[in-house]
Design an enzyme around this catalytic site. Structure first.
Site, PDB file in Angstrom:
ATOM      1  N   ARG A   4      39.987  45.953  50.291  1.00  0.00           N
ATOM      2  CA  ARG A   4      40.272  44.528  50.098  1.00  0.00           C
ATOM      3  C   ARG A   4      41.291  44.049  51.118  1.00  0.00           C
ATOM      4  NH1 ARG A   4      39.933  43.140  44.027  1.00  0.00           N
ATOM      5  NH2 ARG A   4      39.044  41.244  44.855  1.00  0.00           N
TER       6      ARG A   4
ATOM      7  N   SER B  45      35.558  40.033  44.689  1.00  0.00           N
ATOM      8  CA  SER B  45      36.032  38.641  44.706  1.00  0.00           C
ATOM      9  C   SER B  45      34.892  37.662  44.435  1.00  0.00           C
ATOM     10  CB  SER B  45      36.677  38.309  46.051  1.00  0.00           C
ATOM     11  OG  SER B  45      37.913  38.965  46.164  1.00  0.00           O
TER      12      SER B  45
ATOM     13  N   ASP C 175      33.546  41.215  50.293  1.00  0.00           N
ATOM     14  CA  ASP C 175      34.236  41.607  49.064  1.00  0.00           C
ATOM     15  C   ASP C 175      33.481  41.119  47.820  1.00  0.00           C
ATOM     16  OD1 ASP C 175      35.977  42.051  47.004  1.00  0.00           O
ATOM     17  OD2 ASP C 175      37.723  41.212  48.006  1.00  0.00           O
TER      18      ASP C 175
ATOM     19  N   GLN D 260      37.125  40.629  53.860  1.00  0.00           N
ATOM     20  CA  GLN D 260      37.015  39.588  52.836  1.00  0.00           C
ATOM     21  C   GLN D 260      35.585  39.060  52.660  1.00  0.00           C
ATOM     22  OE1 GLN D 260      40.209  36.964  53.741  1.00  0.00           O
ATOM     23  NE2 GLN D 260      40.824  36.782  51.608  1.00  0.00           N
TER      24      GLN D 260
ATOM     25  N   TYR E 173      48.110  44.440  44.927  1.00  0.00           N
ATOM     26  CA  TYR E 173      47.520  44.617  43.607  1.00  0.00           C
ATOM     27  C   TYR E 173      48.562  44.944  42.558  1.00  0.00           C
ATOM     28  CZ  TYR E 173      43.380  44.239  46.165  1.00  0.00           C
ATOM     29  OH  TYR E 173      42.429  43.731  46.975  1.00  0.00           O
TER      30      TYR E 173
HETATM   31  P1  NAD Z   1      42.259  42.431  39.361  1.00  0.00           P
HETATM   32  O1  NAD Z   1      40.933  42.015  38.834  1.00  0.00           O
HETATM   33  O2  NAD Z   1      42.508  43.857  39.627  1.00  0.00           O
HETATM   34  O3  NAD Z   1      43.398  41.930  38.318  1.00  0.00           O
HETATM   35  C1  NAD Z   1      43.411  40.609  37.823  1.00  0.00           C
HETATM   36  C2  NAD Z   1      44.834  40.129  37.684  1.00  0.00           C
HETATM   37  O4  NAD Z   1      45.475  40.797  36.576  1.00  0.00           O
HETATM   38  C3  NAD Z   1      45.718  40.421  38.895  1.00  0.00           C
HETATM   39  O5  NAD Z   1      46.164  39.205  39.440  1.00  0.00           O
HETATM   40  C4  NAD Z   1      46.861  41.260  38.323  1.00  0.00           C
HETATM   41  O6  NAD Z   1      48.103  40.986  38.944  1.00  0.00           O
HETATM   42  C5  NAD Z   1      46.862  40.852  36.870  1.00  0.00           C
HETATM   43  N1  NAD Z   1      47.566  41.753  35.948  1.00  0.00           N
HETATM   44  C6  NAD Z   1      47.606  43.115  35.931  1.00  0.00           C
HETATM   45  N2  NAD Z   1      48.403  43.573  34.946  1.00  0.00           N
HETATM   46  C7  NAD Z   1      48.875  42.472  34.302  1.00  0.00           C
HETATM   47  C8  NAD Z   1      49.760  42.290  33.192  1.00  0.00           C
HETATM   48  N3  NAD Z   1      50.294  43.311  32.545  1.00  0.00           N
HETATM   49  N4  NAD Z   1      50.034  41.013  32.814  1.00  0.00           N
HETATM   50  C9  NAD Z   1      49.481  39.957  33.461  1.00  0.00           C
HETATM   51  N5  NAD Z   1      48.651  40.063  34.517  1.00  0.00           N
HETATM   52  C10 NAD Z   1      48.347  41.317  34.927  1.00  0.00           C
HETATM   53  O7  NAD Z   1      42.654  41.629  40.641  1.00  0.00           O
HETATM   54  P2  NAD Z   1      41.801  40.753  41.650  1.00  0.00           P
HETATM   55  O8  NAD Z   1      41.614  39.402  41.069  1.00  0.00           O
HETATM   56  O9  NAD Z   1      40.577  41.481  42.040  1.00  0.00           O
HETATM   57  O10 NAD Z   1      42.776  40.679  42.888  1.00  0.00           O
HETATM   58  C11 NAD Z   1      44.147  40.456  42.731  1.00  0.00           C
HETATM   59  C12 NAD Z   1      44.718  39.923  44.018  1.00  0.00           C
HETATM   60  O11 NAD Z   1      44.411  40.743  45.133  1.00  0.00           O
HETATM   61  C13 NAD Z   1      44.190  38.563  44.429  1.00  0.00           C
HETATM   62  O12 NAD Z   1      44.754  37.528  43.727  1.00  0.00           O
HETATM   63  C14 NAD Z   1      44.558  38.550  45.887  1.00  0.00           C
HETATM   64  O13 NAD Z   1      45.902  38.200  46.053  1.00  0.00           O
HETATM   65  C15 NAD Z   1      44.372  39.985  46.287  1.00  0.00           C
HETATM   66  N6  NAD Z   1      43.096  40.137  46.996  1.00  0.00           N
HETATM   67  C16 NAD Z   1      43.109  40.222  48.353  1.00  0.00           C
HETATM   68  C17 NAD Z   1      41.913  40.321  49.041  1.00  0.00           C
HETATM   69  C18 NAD Z   1      41.863  40.384  50.520  1.00  0.00           C
HETATM   70  O14 NAD Z   1      42.867  40.271  51.163  1.00  0.00           O
HETATM   71  N7  NAD Z   1      40.690  40.601  51.073  1.00  0.00           N
HETATM   72  C19 NAD Z   1      40.706  40.375  48.375  1.00  0.00           C
HETATM   73  C20 NAD Z   1      40.731  40.298  46.998  1.00  0.00           C
HETATM   74  C21 NAD Z   1      41.929  40.189  46.319  1.00  0.00           C
END
Ligand code: NAD
Length: 415
Positions: A129, A140, A137, A134, A236
């Site tokens: 990721r 996402s 992905d 991106q 993450y």
């Molecule tokens: P995910 O599905 O793994 O998790 C969902 C959300 O749950 C996350 O935002 C995490 O912080 C939150 N979470 C975990 N434990 C928690 C707790 N105890 N209480 C409350 N919230 C909690 O995550 P995702 O949506 O796949 O991705 C998270 C982040 O990663 C994105 O928001 C982004 O910033 C980043 N990301 C970057 C790229 C990239 O650069 N290519 C791609 C995808 C995601």
């Protein structure tokens, strides 16, 4: 390579067979890109039917429609949404390439079988990721669908309006929505709930998310916990301490009790979902309220969630549906296919399948190759599980994947 005739690379697109799966791996637009670069594409009859793509559209894009799975699998590169089941695995030619959502960390038996068959297997949920990756992905793209759909399901089930209304029949106060976990799915849920006119609050363990939440017009729930170590270098979430979790549960309970809708999306890669909403908290919510738990597949954020079901607990509907992307197969397939197209652009050079296995995206995505498991984290998981068989959960894949009519997002083997 098997399935490669007359020098042209052959790509097979079988019809998805997992119960309730309505997505297709390639749509006619992406097929056209491949056929115009000299790749031979075979699509199983009816593969695109559930996502609105007729066989004729694939033919017009240059694909050959084949009558059965056997012929679709007889290709150098087989592209799917879901992981293959036993009968599909039997149809995969030895030495061929498979691209699908494999959830390798929780499907260790399958991974071992793919290695034994000398399959080069790419798992779309393992795409690193990074900014460069991106456009490939799928976690996402499919989480975007899930976050949106979760809100529509909640709005449909809630016996109330979402927006504020001023009518001759009186004023209606807007619905209150709490979104827990503001990653890709959570942010999309916030945006969708706001568009429907709800008053939205959101919480995430990563403090950097606060600004994104506020920019969408939602209020960030501040919980006084130590957030200095809640995030990995890659952005993450990390698993929080028992004390932090207790505090989160306590504060979120008060917010949930005042909400009409709670959408939970909290996940920690490679771990079970954090349990953030207790049974007692659900019991504090007003009857008629709705919870949609997008973490259902990995254990749920809500104590009373049952994966794949809606349960009525003390008058509150708790929805644990899986594979929400499959319920919107047109755009979910369009996005999945585009992610695949972007990956293929990296793997196919001048019409030949020629991945650079040193490329960081390729390296992170290949699970088996040359008869071995090559994906580091999967290798580790296999070693922990004591080598071969018996290690798999044999259950649904997910995320964005999911074998059942429903699944959404599960921990992925990032890295
Ligand atoms: P995910 O599905 O793994 O998790 C969902 C959300 O749950 C996350 O935002 C995490 O912080 C939150 N979470 C975990 N434990 C928690 C707790 N105890 N209480 C409350 N919230 C909690 O995550 P995702 O949506 O796949 O991705 C998270 C982040 O990663 C994105 O928001 C982004 O910033 C980043 N990301 C970057 C790229 C990239 O650069 N290519 C791609 C995808 C995601």
């Amino acid at each position: 390579m098997e399935g490669q005739t007359g020098g042209a690379l052959s790509v097979g697109v079988p019809r998805e067979t997992a119960p309730g799966e309505r997505r297709v791996a390639l749509i006619p637009d992406t097929v056209k890109k491949l056929t115009s670069s000299g790749v031979q594409v075979k699509v199983e009859r009816g593969a695109g039917e559930a996502s609105g793509h007729a066989d004729e559209a694939y033919q017009a894009a240059g694909a050959t429609i084949v009558p059965d799975a056997q012929q679709a699998f007889d290709a150098a590169v087989v592209i799917k949404v879901q992981k293959p089941d036993a009968s599909e695995l039997a149809l995969l030619p030895r030495g061929s390439t498979l691209i699908a959502l494999l959830q390798p960390m929780t499907n260790l038996d399958l991974v071992q079988q793919l290695a034994d068959k000398n399959i080069t297997a790419f798992s779309m949920d393992a795409i690193p990721r990074t900014t460069r990756a991106q456009s490939m992905d799928v976690l996402s793209s499919q989480a975007t669908v899930a976050g949106y759909k979760a809100v529509l399901m909640a709005a449909d089930t809630l016996p109330k309006f979402f927006p504020m209304l001023t009518t001759a029949a009186g004023s209606i106060t807007p619905a209150k929505v709490l979104v827990v976990g503001a990653g890709v799915a959570g942010l999309q849920a916030i945006a969708t709930a706001r568009r429907l006119g709800a008053v939205v609050e959101a919480y995430d363990t990563r403090p950097v998310v606060k600004e994104q939440v506020e920019s969408l017009g939602a209020k960030f729930v501040d919980i006084p916990v130590d957030t200095s170590d809640t995030q990995t270098a890659g952005g993450y979430a990390k698993e929080v301490s028992a004390e932090t979790l207790r505090k989160q549960q306590e504060v979120l309970a008060d917010h949930a009790a005042k909400s009409d809708v709670v959408i939970t999306t909290a996940a920690v890669p490679g771990r079970a979902a954090p349990r953030l909403i207790s049974k007692e908290t659900v019991e504090r919510m007003r009857p008629g309220s709705v919870i949609v738990d997008l973490a259902a597949e990995t254990g749920g954020n809500v104590e009373v969630t049952r994966a794949g079901e809606t349960v009525l607990h003390d008058g509150v509907a708790v929805m644990g549906q899986l594979n929400l992307p499959s319920t919107m197969p047109v755009h979910a397939s369009q996005m999945y296919a585009k992610n695949i197209q972007n990956l293929l652009a990296l793997l196919i050079k001048d019409g030949a399948f020629a991945p650079d296995y040193e490329d960081e995206i390729v390296k992170g995505t290949v699970i088996t190759r040359g008869g071995e498991v090559v994906h580091e984290m999967t290798k580790q998981r296999l070693a922990e599980a004591g080598g071969k068989a018996g290690a798999s959960n044999g259950g649904t894949s997910s995320a964005s994947a999911g074998t059942t009519p429903q699944s959404t997002a599960a921990p992925a083997p990032r890295g």
